[in-house]
Design a protein around this motif. Structure first.
Motif, PDB file in Angstrom:
ATOM      1  N   ASN A 682      -7.711  -3.320  17.686  1.00  0.00           N
ATOM      2  CA  ASN A 682      -7.502  -2.434  16.712  1.00  0.00           C
ATOM      3  C   ASN A 682      -7.506  -1.210  17.669  1.00  0.00           C
ATOM      4  N   THR A 684      -7.996   1.990  15.866  1.00  0.00           N
ATOM      5  CA  THR A 684      -8.753   2.730  14.687  1.00  0.00           C
ATOM      6  C   THR A 684      -9.713   2.644  14.253  1.00  0.00           C
ATOM      7  N   ARG A 688     -12.838   3.755  11.843  1.00  0.00           N
ATOM      8  CA  ARG A 688     -13.966   2.980  10.323  1.00  0.00           C
ATOM      9  C   ARG A 688     -14.868   2.590  10.364  1.00  0.00           C
ATOM     10  N   GLN A 752      -9.684   8.195   4.070  1.00  0.00           N
ATOM     11  CA  GLN A 752      -8.278   7.518   3.669  1.00  0.00           C
ATOM     12  C   GLN A 752      -8.218   5.805   4.624  1.00  0.00           C
ATOM     13  N   THR A 756      -8.012  -0.108   4.273  1.00  0.00           N
ATOM     14  CA  THR A 756      -7.266  -0.112   5.753  1.00  0.00           C
ATOM     15  C   THR A 756      -5.513  -0.999   5.998  1.00  0.00           C
ATOM     16  N   SER A 757      -5.504  -0.830   4.336  1.00  0.00           N
ATOM     17  CA  SER A 757      -4.276  -1.157   3.376  1.00  0.00           C
ATOM     18  C   SER A 757      -3.567  -0.236   3.732  1.00  0.00           C
ATOM     19  N   LYS A 758      -3.916   0.704   3.865  1.00  0.00           N
ATOM     20  CA  LYS A 758      -2.890   2.006   3.987  1.00  0.00           C
ATOM     21  C   LYS A 758      -2.539   2.438   5.875  1.00  0.00           C
ATOM     22  N   PRO A 759      -1.334   2.512   6.043  1.00  0.00           N
ATOM     23  CA  PRO A 759      -0.699   3.681   7.263  1.00  0.00           C
ATOM     24  C   PRO A 759      -2.409   4.404   7.549  1.00  0.00           C
ATOM     25  N   PHE A 760      -2.548   4.222   9.477  1.00  0.00           N
ATOM     26  CA  PHE A 760      -3.580   5.328   9.650  1.00  0.00           C
ATOM     27  C   PHE A 760      -2.713   6.529  10.392  1.00  0.00           C
ATOM     28  N   ASP A 761      -3.650   7.716   9.462  1.00  0.00           N
ATOM     29  CA  ASP A 761      -2.434   8.832   9.343  1.00  0.00           C
ATOM     30  C   ASP A 761      -3.870   9.437  11.043  1.00  0.00           C
ATOM     31  N   TYR A 765      -7.810  12.453  11.658  1.00  0.00           N
ATOM     32  CA  TYR A 765      -8.904  11.540  12.700  1.00  0.00           C
ATOM     33  C   TYR A 765      -9.433  12.334  13.174  1.00  0.00           C
TER      34      TYR A 765
END
Length: 875
Positions: A682, A684, A688, A752, A756-761, A765
Motif C-alpha cells: 500500500n 499510501t 497515514r 482524509q 481508509t475507506s475513502k479514496p486516497f486524494d 498529500y
C-alpha cells in the motif's frame, strides 16, 4: 665503515624473452617497474586503463620477460676491515630467476618475499662492468602448470576468475576481480639495491605490554646482527621521545647474533587512534660499535608506539560482542576496506599513500582493512597510519578460494608470513591480522569438510577437502604468536567461532544482502546488522571527468554502452544497478543525470547503513555493533565500482555521507519506511502512518548538554507543517548512543488520510522532511534529515536555490526555499570541498569551503533539477 646502499634504479632495459630481434631490448625509465609500464612507455601497447584496451594487452601475461642492468661497484676494502656486498631484492613479481655476470644467484616464486643475496665473490673489479639479469616467467602459465601438477591431491576452487591463481603466491587481484581488470604483471616491483657493510644490524624491534592501569610499559628490545664479532662488537640500544633519551643500554653480542634487552617505562605516552588521544611515537635505535677503534659499523632506527589493544568478545544477550578496546577506551571502528591502490603497484608513491590515508581522517574514518586479495602493504602505508592515528586490520594474502597445503606451498607461505609479520610488528596502528578473505564462504558454498567443534586435530585437516583450515587455524596463528605476540589474530573475515559466516550474533560479517544476495533495500539496513560489519557496499559511477578520461570515444559515453558495460566488472552489474535506481528514483538516462542518480543512491546507502549500525554501538556492556567498514575506499584503475573515492582520489558523494555519519557527535533521524516493492503493498501508508526516532551517537569521552530541534518541512512549499520539537537540555552520553525520541507518532496531516475507506486524494498529500539539529550553545554539531521513501514518489518543483560567493572566492553559501535532496557538485582532480552530496533545508545556509578550482566554474545538480549539470551563477 657504515653500511652503504647503491640503488639500481636507472639504466635498465627489458625485452620479451623469446624476441631475438635487433630492437628487442627496450629502455626502462626506472626500477621499481612492471612490464606493462615499460611497454606502454615504449609505445608497444595501448594504455590498458582506456576504453577496451585491457583486452589488447592480455597477450603480455602469456610471455616471459627479461630485465637487465649493467653497473659498477666498489669491491676493494678501503680499510683493514672485510667488506661484505649483498644485493637486496625487495620484491620480484613473481617467478623470477636472477643471474649476476651469467651465474644464477636466486630463484623466487613468491611476489611477497624480499631477498638478500651475498655476492662479494661474484663481482668484477672496480672499473669493470657487472651485469644483473632477471628472467620473469609467465605467472599465468606457471599457475596452470601447478594446478595440473597438484590436481590429484587438491581441488582448486576460485570464486573470482581463474583457478590458476590459487597456487601462485602473487597478488590475486592480478587475475581480475569484480572491480578490477585482468592485468597479470611481471617485473621488479619493489626496489633493488647493493648494500655494502663490515657488519650490519638486520633488525631492531620491541615486544612490550602496557599494564592494565596504563601506567607502565615493559618488555624486551631485540636486535639482530650480521657479520658482528662476538666478544668484540657491542650494540647500543636506546629509546627516546621528542629528542629526550629515556632508556639506553650497551651490551655484548654473542654467537647467536641476537641481542635481547629488558626495559621498563613508567608513565609512557601512549599511541591512540585519531580523535581519542595523541599519536605518540618513540624512536627505537640500535648502534653497532666495534670495540678498540670505537667505530660505528651500522645503525638502525624506527618509530614505534605503545598501546594496549584488545578485541572484546564477550557473551551478552545478543550473542557475542566484537569490538576493539584501545588503552581502555571502547572504539567504534568506522572506516573502509582497502584494495591495492593501482593495478601497477610500482606506480604508487609514498605521497600517494599518504594522500589516501589523509582522506580517511578527513572522512572521520579510523580503521582501514587491507583486503587479502592484494599485497602485504607498503611500509609507507603503515607509516601514514601510525602518524595519523588509523587502526589497521590486515588480511593475510588469501582470498575467495580453496588453497592447497602441499609442502612447497606451505614453506612459501611460512616465509612470506614471517617476513611480513617482522616488517609490520613495530607499527602501533596494526592491531589485527586476519587469516584470509571469505575462504570460509568458499568452504560453505562447496560443502568442503569442516567440523569445527568435532575435529580439533590440525593434522587431520591436511587430509580433508578444506586443507587451508590448517593454515588459518593452526599455521598462521602459531607464527603470529612467535613473531608478534601482542597483535590480535582472527582466523578469517568473515568468521565467528566456527559458525556460519553470515551469523549476525558472533564475529564479523560481510553484509552483501544489499547489492548481492537477496538484494535487500538499503532502507532496511537496520535489519541487517551484525556484531561487526567488515564489508558492505553499493556501486556508483565516478564523476564525469573520470568517466570521460577512461572512455574516450564520445559515442560510447552513455549508460549501457559496450565500453561502459565492459568497464564495470561486477557480476550482473547493470541488472543490480538498475534495480536499485528504478526502485528509488525517477530515471533520467543521459550520462550526467544517471551518474548523479547512482551517486545519490550510493550516498543514501552509506547514510542509512552507517547511521543505523553506529546507533547499535549502544552503551558499555551492550555493544551490539562494534564497527562498520565499507567496501571499498578506493579503486585500482578508473572504473565504476563500490569505491567511495575513485582512482584519481576524486571523492564521490558517498564519502561525505560517511563523514557526516561518523562525526564525533552525529544525530540520526529515522522514520517508518513502508514496503513499496511488493505486488500488494500500500503506497499510501507513508501519509497515514508515520513514526520516527531521533538519537545521538557520540565518540567523545565526556558528556555534553545539547539542544535538539526537530522540524517537519513541506517538500512542496518549504514551510514547517508542524510546530518544531525543541528539547533544550539533552544529556549526550560519552562514547555511546543516546536515544532522544523513540517511536514518536506523527498524526496524518490531512483528516482524509485517517479514513481508509475513502479514496486516497493525492492532491492533498503534502510529504515532508523530518530534520534534526544538535547544538551546544551557538555551535551546530550535527544535522540529519529523513525523507519519505521512495524518493521517486516525490515531486520537486523549483527549489529556488541561491548562491552567495564570498569575496575571497574560497567558499560559497548555498540556501533554498524548498527542501533539496542530493545536491552534488561535479568534482574534478585537485578540487577540494568541505562537503558534497548534501541536502538543503529551508531557513539554513550551507557553507562550503572550496579550493583547487574557481568557484564560478563549479557545476552542480540535485534530484529533480531542471538540467543535469548546472553552473554556479555569476554574482
Amino acid at each position: 665503515m657504515l653500511s652503504s646502499r647503491q640503488y639500481l634504479n636507472r639504466g635498465w632495459t627489458s625485452k620479451q624473452r623469446d624476441d631475438d630481434s635487433e630492437n628487442a631490448w627496450l629502455p626502462v625509465q626506472k626500477v621499481p617497474s612492471q612490464v606493462h609500464i615499460d611497454l606502454l612507455a615504449n609505445n608497444k601497447i595501448p594504455d590498458p586503463f582506456i576504453d577496451l584496451n585491457e583486452l589488447a594487452v592480455q597477450w603480455v601475461a602469456e610471455k616471459d620477460w627479461v630485465y637487465r642492468v649493467p653497473f659498477k661497484c666498489q669491491t676493494e676494502p678501503t680499510t683493514d676491515k672485510v667488506v661484505t656486498t649483498d644485493i637486496v631484492f625487495e620484491g620480484l613479481d613473481t617467478f623470477a630467476t636472477v643471474y649476476l655476470n651469467g651465474i644464477q644467484i636466486l630463484q623466487s616464486e613468491n611476489m611477497f618475499l624480499s631477498h638478500r643475496v651475498h655476492v662479494t665473490e661474484l663481482l668484477k673489479g672496480n672499473e669493470s662492468e657487472n651485469v644483473l639479469e632477471i628472467v620473469f616467467e609467465s605467472a599465468l602459465l606457471r599457475g596452470r602448470e601447478l594446478v595440473k601438477e597438484h590436481s590429484h591431491e587438491h581441488r582448486f576452487i576460485a570464486r573470482q576468475t581463474a583457478d590458476s591463481r590459487i597456487p601462485v603466491r602473487k597478488a590475486q587481484y592480478h587475475w581480475g576481480w569484480d572491480w578490477g581488470p585482468i592485468l597479470k604483471t611481471a617485473g621488479p616491483w619493489r626496489p633493488i639495491y647493493i648494500e655494502q657493510y663490515v657488519a650490519r644490524i638486520d633488525d631492531v624491534w620491541a615486544q612490550n605490554e602496557v599494564s592494565k592501569d596504563l601506567k607502565r610499559c615493559s618488555g624486551s628490545i631485540f636486535a639482530k646482527t650480521s657479520g658482528a664479532r662476538p666478544g668484540n662488537d657491542k650494540i647500543l640500544v636506546s629509546l627516546s621521545l621528542e629528542g629526550n633519551t629515556l632508556f639506553e643500554k650497551q651490551c655484548d653480542i654473542d654467537s647467536s647474533d641476537l641481542v635481547e634487552i629488558s626495559y621498563n617505562l613508567d608513565d609512557p605516552k601512549l599511541w591512540y587512534p585519531h580523535g581519542y588521544g595523541e599519536q605518540n611515537r618513540y624512536t627505537l635505535k640500535a648502534v653497532l660499535i666495534r670495540q678498540g677503534s670505537q667505530s660505528t659499523l651500522d645503525s638502525k632506527s624506527k618509530l614505534i608506539g605503545f598501546r594496549r589493544c584488545k578485541l572484546i568478545q564477550e557473551q551478552d544477550s545478543a550473542g557475542k560482542s566484537f569490538y576493539f578496546r584501545v588503552n581502555d577506551i571502547d572504539i567504534f571502528a568506522g572506516g573502509s576496506c582497502w584494495i591495492p591502490g593501482d593495478s601497477f603497484l610500482s606506480e604508487i608513491s609514498k605521497d600517494r599513500y599518504r594522500d589516501w590515508m589523509k582522506l580517511m581522517i578527513e572522512g572521520n574514518q579510523i580503521m582501514i582493512r587491507i583486503w587479502g586479495g592484494g599485497i602485504y602493504e607498503n611500509d609507507s602505508f603503515l607509516d601514514a597510519c601510525d602518524e595519523l592515528g588509523i587502526l589497521v586490520w590486515h588480511d593475510f594474502c588469501f582470498a575467495c578460494g580453496s588453497y592447497p597445503t602441499y609442502p612447497a606451498f606451505l614453506e612459501s607461505v611460512a616465509q612470506e608470513a614471517k617476513l611480513n609479520l617482522r616488517r609490520f610488528r613495530s607499527h602501533p596502528s596494526l592491531v589485527i591480522w586476519t587469516g584470509n578473505n571469505e575462504d570460509y564462504q568458499v568452504q560453505e558454498r562447496y560443502r568442503l569438510d569442516y567440523r569445527y567443534e568435532e575435529d580439533k586435530d590440525p593434522e587431520s585437516w591436511l587430509k580433508s577437502s578444506f586443507p587451508a583450515r590448517y593454515i588459518y587455524e593452526y599455521f598462521l596463528p602459531k607464527l603470529v604468536k612467535q613473531e608478534d605476540p601482542s597483535v590480535i589474530y582472527h582466523p578469517s573475515s568473515p568468521w565467528g567461532d566456527g559458525k556460519h559466516t553470515a551469523d549476525p550474533t558472533v564475529g564479523d560479517i560481510h553484509q552483501w544482502n544489499i547489492w548481492h544476495g537477496a538484494m535487500n533495500k538499503y532502507q532496511d539496513s537496520h535489519l541487517l546488522s551484525g556484531r561487526f560489519i567488515s564489508e558492505f557496499g553499493m556501486e556508483a559511477y565516478p564523476h564525469l571527468q573520470t568517466i570521460r578520461s577512461m572512455i574516450t570515444d564520445k559515442q560510447q559515453q552513455y549508460p549501457g554502452s559496450m565500453t561502459m558495460d565492459f568497464r564495470n566488472k561486477a557480476y550482473d552489474h547493470e541488472r543490480r544497478l538498475m534495480t536499485y535506481i528504478a526502485e528509488n528514483f525517477q530515471i533520467r538516462y543521459d550520462l550526467p543525470s544517471f551518474t548523479h542518480l547512482t551517486q545519490v543512491m550510493q550516498a543514501d546507502t552509506m547514510s542509512f547503513a552507517y547511521k543505523a549500525w553506529r546507533r547499535q554501538w549502544g552503551q558499555p556492556g551492550a555493544r551490539l555493533c562494534g564497527g562498520v567498514l565499507v567496501w571499498q575506499l578506493n579503486d585500482c584503475w578508473p572504473t565504476m565500482s563500490w569505491a567511495i573515492v575513485d582512482y584519481y582520489l576524486i571523492k564521490k558523494p558517498a564519502f561525505y555521507a560517511i563523514a557526516r555519519a561518523l562525526k564525533p557527535v552525529a544525530v540520526g533521524v529515522s522514520r517508518t519506511c513502508h514496503e513499496w516493492t511488493k505486488g500488494h503493498s500500500n503506497p499510501t501508508l507513508d501519509a497515514r502512518d508515520t513514526k520516527f526516532d531521533v538519537w545521538i551517537a557520540s565518540s567523545r569521552l565526556v558528556s555534553l548538554e545539547a539542544e535538539v530541534k526537530v522540524r517537519f518541512i513541506s517538500i512542496r512549499t518549504g514551510r514547517d507543517v508542524l510546530k518544531p520539537i525543541i528539547l533544550s537540555k539533552v544529556s549526550v552520553q560519552p562514547n555511546a548512543t543516546t536515544n532522544v525520541i523513540g517511536n514518536r507518532i506523527i498524526p496524518p496531516l490531512s483528516p482524509q488520510f485517517e479514513d481508509t475507506s475513502k479514496p486516497f486524494d493525492l492532491s492533498l498529500y503534502d510529504p515532508y522532511v523530518i530534520h534534526a539539529t544538535v547544538m551546544v550553545g551557538d555551535e551546530v554539531l550535527a544535522t540529519d534529515a529523513a525523507w519519505p521513501q521512495p524518493l521517486k514518489y516525490l515531486d520537486f518543483p523549483d527549489r529556488n536555490v541561491d548562491f552567495r560567493i564570498a569575496p575571497e572566492r574560497d567558499h560559497i553559501a548555498i540556501s533554498a526555499e524548498r527542501p533539496v535532496k542530493g545536491f552534488v557538485f561535479e568534482e574534478t582532480k585537485g578540487m577540494k570541498l568541505s562537503d558534497n552530496g548534501f541536502d538543503l533545508i529551508p531557513g539554513e545556509k550551507k557553507q562550503i569551503k572550496v579550493s583547487g578550482t574557481d568557484t564560478e566554474s563549479l557545476r552542480w545538480t540535485y534530484i529533480g533539477a531542471p538540467a543535469a549539470s548546472l553552473e554556479i551563477p555569476q554574482l
